[in-house]
Design a protein around this motif. Structure first.
Motif, PDB file in Angstrom:
ATOM      1  N   LEU A  93       0.864  -1.181   0.000  1.00  0.00           N
ATOM      2  CA  LEU A  93       0.000   0.000   0.000  1.00  0.00           C
ATOM      3  C   LEU A  93       0.897   1.226   0.000  1.00  0.00           C
ATOM      4  N   ILE A  94       0.768   2.063  -1.039  1.00  0.00           N
ATOM      5  CA  ILE A  94       1.697   3.185  -1.220  1.00  0.00           C
ATOM      6  C   ILE A  94       0.923   4.462  -1.519  1.00  0.00           C
ATOM      7  N   SER A  95       1.145   5.495  -0.709  1.00  0.00           N
ATOM      8  CA  SER A  95       0.636   6.854  -0.969  1.00  0.00           C
ATOM      9  C   SER A  95      -0.866   6.895  -1.226  1.00  0.00           C
ATOM     10  N   CYS A  96      -1.618   6.142  -0.451  1.00  0.00           N
ATOM     11  CA  CYS A  96      -3.091   6.271  -0.456  1.00  0.00           C
ATOM     12  C   CYS A  96      -3.438   7.116   0.758  1.00  0.00           C
ATOM     13  N   ARG A  97      -3.462   8.428   0.596  1.00  0.00           N
ATOM     14  CA  ARG A  97      -3.434   9.388   1.703  1.00  0.00           C
ATOM     15  C   ARG A  97      -4.675   9.370   2.586  1.00  0.00           C
ATOM     16  N   LYS A  98      -5.774   8.895   2.037  1.00  0.00           N
ATOM     17  CA  LYS A  98      -7.022   8.941   2.803  1.00  0.00           C
ATOM     18  C   LYS A  98      -7.433   7.583   3.368  1.00  0.00           C
ATOM     19  N   LEU A  99      -6.654   6.553   3.099  1.00  0.00           N
ATOM     20  CA  LEU A  99      -6.958   5.221   3.622  1.00  0.00           C
ATOM     21  C   LEU A  99      -6.325   5.104   5.005  1.00  0.00           C
ATOM     22  N   LYS A 100      -7.144   5.264   6.042  1.00  0.00           N
ATOM     23  CA  LYS A 100      -6.634   5.335   7.406  1.00  0.00           C
ATOM     24  C   LYS A 100      -6.912   4.083   8.220  1.00  0.00           C
ATOM     25  N   VAL A 101      -7.655   3.135   7.614  1.00  0.00           N
ATOM     26  CA  VAL A 101      -7.972   1.886   8.300  1.00  0.00           C
ATOM     27  C   VAL A 101      -7.748   0.733   7.327  1.00  0.00           C
ATOM     28  N   ILE A 102      -6.996  -0.263   7.732  1.00  0.00           N
ATOM     29  CA  ILE A 102      -6.786  -1.413   6.858  1.00  0.00           C
ATOM     30  C   ILE A 102      -8.007  -2.321   6.934  1.00  0.00           C
ATOM     31  N   PRO A 103      -8.262  -3.102   5.880  1.00  0.00           N
ATOM     32  CA  PRO A 103      -9.479  -3.908   5.829  1.00  0.00           C
ATOM     33  C   PRO A 103      -9.534  -4.979   6.929  1.00  0.00           C
ATOM     34  N   GLU A 104     -10.699  -5.182   7.470  1.00  0.00           N
ATOM     35  CA  GLU A 104     -10.926  -6.226   8.462  1.00  0.00           C
ATOM     36  C   GLU A 104     -10.578  -7.596   7.890  1.00  0.00           C
ATOM     37  N   GLY A 105     -10.887  -7.779   6.616  1.00  0.00           N
ATOM     38  CA  GLY A 105     -10.703  -9.081   5.992  1.00  0.00           C
ATOM     39  C   GLY A 105      -9.269  -9.529   5.854  1.00  0.00           C
ATOM     40  N   LEU A 106      -8.295  -8.651   6.113  1.00  0.00           N
ATOM     41  CA  LEU A 106      -6.892  -9.068   6.027  1.00  0.00           C
ATOM     42  C   LEU A 106      -6.557 -10.142   7.053  1.00  0.00           C
ATOM     43  N   ASN A 128       6.177 -10.546   8.044  1.00  0.00           N
ATOM     44  CA  ASN A 128       7.045  -9.454   7.587  1.00  0.00           C
ATOM     45  C   ASN A 128       6.198  -8.212   7.328  1.00  0.00           C
ATOM     46  N   ILE A 129       6.265  -7.240   8.241  1.00  0.00           N
ATOM     47  CA  ILE A 129       5.495  -5.997   8.132  1.00  0.00           C
ATOM     48  C   ILE A 129       6.466  -4.825   8.123  1.00  0.00           C
ATOM     49  N   SER A 130       6.288  -3.919   7.165  1.00  0.00           N
ATOM     50  CA  SER A 130       7.194  -2.776   7.060  1.00  0.00           C
ATOM     51  C   SER A 130       6.394  -1.512   6.780  1.00  0.00           C
ATOM     52  N   PHE A 131       6.736  -0.432   7.488  1.00  0.00           N
ATOM     53  CA  PHE A 131       6.081   0.865   7.302  1.00  0.00           C
ATOM     54  C   PHE A 131       7.168   1.890   7.025  1.00  0.00           C
ATOM     55  N   LYS A 132       7.132   2.528   5.845  1.00  0.00           N
ATOM     56  CA  LYS A 132       8.210   3.423   5.444  1.00  0.00           C
ATOM     57  C   LYS A 132       7.665   4.750   4.936  1.00  0.00           C
ATOM     58  N   TYR A 133       8.556   5.748   4.969  1.00  0.00           N
ATOM     59  CA  TYR A 133       8.247   7.048   4.373  1.00  0.00           C
ATOM     60  C   TYR A 133       9.358   7.412   3.397  1.00  0.00           C
ATOM     61  N   TYR A 134       8.972   8.052   2.290  1.00  0.00           N
ATOM     62  CA  TYR A 134       9.976   8.580   1.364  1.00  0.00           C
ATOM     63  C   TYR A 134      10.543   9.857   1.953  1.00  0.00           C
ATOM     64  N   ASP A 135      11.713  10.264   1.430  1.00  0.00           N
ATOM     65  CA  ASP A 135      12.278  11.564   1.823  1.00  0.00           C
ATOM     66  C   ASP A 135      11.422  12.688   1.258  1.00  0.00           C
TER      67      ASP A 135
END
Length: 705
Positions: free
Chosen positions: A648-661, A698-705
């Motif tokens: 999931l990349i740069s979806c600025r308004k998606l603030k909740v991940i799906p329950e179904g995951l 394996n979970i990763s949360f990153k930000y670009y410069d």
């Protein structure tokens, strides 16, 4: 942290197992794996680190890159691996790049030399790898000889004594055990076959740091003749290089190394050769794609050393270093010349040369002058790979009538002149970089052409030559859309890969007519502003081999058509800048064979996505990027049950991940530039949405410069 041991002992393997461990991945924010090797420059190393950690620098200088990397690493907890360090001064030159901000960051070094490890940190005892004991050697050897079988019962009783004799010769060195095991996996499981190998190893074992060289040579000597030629070609690549499989197979084909098999394509035969070399553990297949197929291959540096030694002895290749040829006793007689460094002059003549490879990179175009006046002397040349930038097409190439593979890099090269038509045997023509305006019509008269690829700002528009058929053409990439689509494209009936730029609605009918006649097309890429999706997708219905589709540009429709318009065998689909207003999942989830789906930036402008129950039955990889308005995503039960990787990349308004995951058997969840609110909700053990993804290793949360 240093891992020390002789070549073939498993330093890199151990470091990789640590680096890729899910617990380690969760404990660090920034990662980089950089291979150092014997020949290096600090600038190149810094460029690689910069690429790995996603930094940007105003200039590619040592000072600027070092500063940019250091600033990036200060922003998080980092893990850096410097693999295969040979010299003591590497750490002295690099240590200032790695800031110590007391947050648990780590640098791992692998090296053959204890003094290198002690220079890096004299206060910490390095981890010195030992040789395997008899039990460990037995298990590793049998794993290679009898893959996917029970170690306790796999070896027949009548082979046990032979197996022990073979294992003793390896003296606990993992690489020797793996290579010898790979060799024995190809042998009949009979006493006679195994006894012959044992008898061929009556030589005394060589002590020291190259203990397995004779075992490596034994495995090489056991190869069929055609595989020996294929294997020695690995000496044409840089040490530790990730070797593109597609390129390697095309070189083999150009040299005439691949055997002929009825009903098999050149690519299939080449892949079969690679699989056999991998089974014998002489190479590694790496860079696995979503479908499990390999994109790259590698060779261990000890095997590469043996490969080059054997190649020189047989006058198979020479390596040009600093204006001298590093070759065997008989000079100027090898069939291939490899040049790894920039040069100003080249004093070399060899009328028997079959392959010329230059890996100089992005250097001053004037360096090509070193070859001026000499190319025409290589009359038997079949492969010419020039990784240097040139301002004009070298006219001497016209005399190389046996040439089958030609790759050039252009620097303001505007034209490929008519002399290209002299190359009547040319199979592969690749030009990268620069801004090419025109390619002579004579290129399209070469009946042997299989692959034409233009990687550049290409303004090339082929001529309208309706009588040109090119029955052998399989790949056509980087051409600008034009009237040739109507007059020529439909004649390329064996085409398998097609990439067209600057498509618009004016090309709708021509594309519709031509695509319908390309019955063997397996991969299609269309880029443009205003892609005539109705015509293109309707033409899909006639395609029975099409497995990969990439549509990059605004579609002339607001929603995707019904599922039955898409080819049902579609495996990979990429949509970018499509500006769809209706949820694309309703159509795409019904594609029965889809394994890879990327919704790129601007592909969907809606606020909600729904993945229905039983949808996406085979999907393995999903990327959702730059869907700026997406607020809600629902995944119903039994949807995407096979999904392994989600980005999931740069979806600025998606603030909740799906329950179904929570019902999806994910192995990797990567989030980049996602809202802080989403990050807080998935914090390990404390976030209110953690329960949805706690099973993901394996979970990763990153930000670009």
């Amino acid at each position: 942290m240093s891992i020390v041991g002789m070549g073939g002992l498993g330093k890199t393997t151990l470091a990789k197992s640590v680096y890729n461990d899910p617990r380690v991945k969760r404990s660090f924010d920034i990662f980089a794996w950089v291979i150092i090797s014997q020949e290096y420059t600090i600038l190149e190393i810094l460029k690689r680190i910069s690429s790995e950690v996603s930094t940007t620098s105003s200039r590619d200088t040592i000072i600027d890159l070092a500063h940019a990397i250091s600033e990036k690493l200060k922003k998080g907890k980092y893990l850096i691996v410097l693999d295969d360090v040979w010299r003591e001064n590497v750490w002295d030159q690099l240590q200032k790049v790695f800031p110590d901000v007391d947050n648990g960051s780590r640098v791992i070094i692998t090296t053959r030399f204890l003094n290198v490890a002690k220079i890096a940190d004299p206060t910490v005892q390095p981890h010195e790898l030992r040789l395997l004991n008899e039990k460990e050697s037995w298990e590793l050897f049998l794993l290679k000889v009898f893959p996917r079988q029970d170690i306790e019962t796999c070896c027949p009783v009548y082979l046990v004594d032979f197996a022990h004799q073979l294992i003793q010769r390896c003296r606990g060195l993992p690489l020797a055990l793996v290579v010898l095991g790979g060799l024995m996996s190809t042998k009949p499981k009979s006493q006679d076959a195994w006894q012959k190998v044992v008898e061929s190893m009556k030589w005394q074992f060589v002590e020291g740091g190259e203990k397995c060289l004779k075992i490596l040579a034994l495995s090489y000597n056991d190869l069929p003749y055609y595989l020996k030629s294929c294997f020695l070609y690995f000496g044409c690549f840089r040490e530790d290089m990730a070797i593109p499989i597609k390129t390697l197979i095309r070189w083999w084909s150009a040299e005439g190394f691949l055997p002929t098999k009825n009903g098999n394509t050149t690519e299939e035969i080449g892949l079969g050769c690679l699989e056999e070399l991998a089974q014998r553990c002489l190479i590694q297949l790496t860079g696995r794609k979503y479908d499990g197929s390999a994109k790259y291959c590698r060779i261990h540096d000890l095997l590469r050393d043996m490969c080059i030694s054997e190649a020189k002895e047989n006058r198979y290749l020479e390596i040009y270093k600093n204006d001298t040829v590093d070759c065997a006793a008989v000079p100027n007689a090898a069939r291939r010349l490899i040049i790894f460094n920039e040069f100003e002059t080249l004093t070399y003549s060899n009328s028997k040369l079959r392959g010329l490879f230059y890996y100089g990179g992005m250097h001053n175009p004037l360096t090509f002058k070193a070859l001026n006046g000499q190319l025409s002397g290589f009359k038997l040349l079949r492969v010419l790979n020039l990784n240097l930038y040139m301002r004009e097409f070298p006219s001497e190439i016209k005399s190389l009538i046996h040439l089958r593979y030609l790759r050039l890099l252009a620097d303001n090269m505007k034209e490929v002149p008519s002399c290209i038509g002299h190359l009547h045997n040319l199979q592969t023509f690749i030009v990268g970089g620069g801004e090419l305006v025109n390619i002579s019509d004579s290129l399209w008269t070469i009946e042997s052409l299989k692959h034409v690829e233009l990687f550049m700002i290409s303004l090339v528009n082929p001529p309208n030559m309706p009588n040109i058929v090119l029955k052998n053409l399989q790949t056509l990439k980087g051409l600008r859309a034009g009237s040739w689509i109507r007059y020529m494209l439909q004649n390329f009936t064996n085409l398998r890969k097609l990439n067209i730029k600057e498509v618009n609605n004016d090309h709708a009918n021509a594309l519709y007519v031509s695509l319908q006649k390309l019955g063997r097309l397996a991969s299609l890429t269309i880029q443009g502003n205003g892609i005539p999706s109705d015509n293109v997708m309707t033409a899909f219905s006639n395609q029975h081999c099409l497995k990969k589709v990439y549509l990059d540009g605004k579609l002339n429709c607001k929603q995707l058509p019904y599922n039955d318009v898409f080819p049902q065998q579609l495996v990979k689909l990429v949509l970018c800048l499509s500006q769809l207003e209706q949820d694309p999942m309703a159509t795409l989830e019904k594609l029965p064979c889809l394994k890879y789906l990327k919704l790129g930036a601007g592909s969907y402008t809606g606020k909600q996505m729904i993945c229905s129950a039983t949808g996406f039955p085979q999907l393995l990889f999903l990327e959702v990027k730059g869907c700026d308005e997406l607020e809600k995503w629902k995944i119903e039960k039994k949807a995407m049950l096979c999904l392994k990787s989600l980005e999931l990349i740069s979806c600025r308004k998606l603030k909740v991940i799906p329950e179904g995951l929570k019902n999806v058997s994910l192995e990797l969840l990567l989030m980049k530039n996602m809202p802080e609110e989403l990050k807080s909700r998935i914090e390990e053990n404390t976030g209110e949405d953690w329960y949805k993804i706690q099973h993901v290793p394996n979970i990763s949360f990153k930000y670009y410069d």
